[in-house]
Enzyme design. Structure first.
Site, PDB file in Angstrom:
ATOM      1  CG  ASN A   1      -2.340  -0.406   0.881  1.00  0.00           C
ATOM      2  OD1 ASN A   1      -2.942   0.115  -0.045  1.00  0.00           O
ATOM      3  ND2 ASN A   1      -2.865  -1.381   1.622  1.00  0.00           N
TER       4      ASN A   1
ATOM      5  CG  ASP B   1      -5.401   1.022   3.207  1.00  0.00           C
ATOM      6  OD1 ASP B   1      -5.008   0.919   2.024  1.00  0.00           O
ATOM      7  OD2 ASP B   1      -6.273   0.289   3.681  1.00  0.00           O
TER       8      ASP B   1
END
Length: 302
Positions: free
Chosen positions: A157, A209
């Site tokens: 990510n 993330d």
């Protein structure tokens, strides 16, 4: 948006299961994003709240536009070229594919570097396996997919580049990792080096993330499971924290007429979802973003 840090839910964008990869298209005044398990790319025209969507034969996780408005996308089985001019079911042409080292893998987070090379990473979809089979790949302007550039990733990510393109950021959002790394980046060759820990979210909150870099060079990461946006300075110091209504923010991107709006996609958890989980949100954090680079190559599309 006029009020700094006021978070607005974009109801007309609909609710996703796994919303990811927001991309602002200034030419259209529209925000695009994906719903991964729905195999869908969504467009929302901000001025008139008109929604359009395209459905694919397999999951699409990340994408970028070229100068002509065509799309390069990381999907389940490889990199694809897509034409979004026609509505409904979208046709995609496979451009390249890695040799996946484990079953049940797909591409995950991806975007272009400042020179227009498209980067995307892979992951084993069953996160309970904690498999480090994921890797980061470079898809260059000639249409060549590299060998793994960074390997040993569980849940890749957080790809982003500094304003001068000489620092690359990458994260692993798996609960066993929760790390953001910084690399020196050679813009001529597209080669990252000198990997080091930039932020360890074991010391903060949530899992790192998707991310974006603002015009000041600060790195914004979505703190998944914590309902927060965290901003780190180029020196790796946490200097901003913004609460969100949804518990699982997944990726953020700057947009709007002057790139001062921060759009945030979210994930709807399988259980105990709130009424806000799965929507896209918008806020004005008081800083501007950077234009998203186009893919520099020519894409064959259907």
């Amino acid at each position: 948006m006029s009020s700094a840090n006021r978070v607005e839910r974009l109801d007309s964008g609909g609710r996703a299961t796994v919303g990811e990869c927001p991309v602002w298209r200034a030419e259209e005044g529209a925000l695009y994003w994906v719903d991964i398990p729905a195999r869908r790319i969504v467009r929302l025209e901000i001025a008139n709240a008109r929604r359009t969507e395209w459905t694919f034969a397999e999951q699409v996780a990340c994408f970028a536009f070229d100068a002509a408005g065509h799309v390069v996308a990381g999907m389940e089985s490889g990199m694809f070229g897509v034409n979004l001019q026609s509505l409904g079911d979208a046709h995609a042409i496979k451009l390249a594919a890695p040799e996946f080292p484990a079953p049940g893998m797909r591409f995950n987070d991806g975007r272009c570097d400042r020179q227009g090379r498209f980067w995307a990473g892979t992951m084993v979809q069953d996160m309970s396996l904690a498999s480090p089979a994921g890797a980061l790949y470079r898809f260059d302007e000639t249409g060549r997919l590299s060998a793994p550039v960074v390997d040993g990733l569980i849940t890749q990510n957080g790809l982003a580049w500094s304003p001068d393109g000489r620092t690359m950021y990458l994260s692993d959002s798996h609960p066993q990792r929760r790390l953001v790394w910084a690399f020196d980046f050679d813009p001529d060759t597209g080669t990252p080096s000198a990997r080091r820990v930039f932020a360890d979210l074991h010391h903060y909150t949530g899992r790192p993330d998707g991310a974006a870099v603002d015009a000041d060079g600060c790195y914004w990461t979505c703190a998944n499971d914590a309902g927060r946006l965290l901003r780190f300075t180029p020196q790796g110091k946490l200097d901003r924290e913004i609460a969100l209504p949804a518990s699982k923010p997944s990726m953020c991107a700057f947009g709007g007429s002057d790139l001062s709006t921060l759009f945030v996609t979210t994930i709807r958890p399988a259980s105990n979802a709130t009424e806000d989980d799965g929507y896209v949100f918008a806020l004005n954090p008081g800083v501007q973003g950077l234009p998203e680079p186009h893919y520099a190559g020519m894409l064959p599309v259907a």
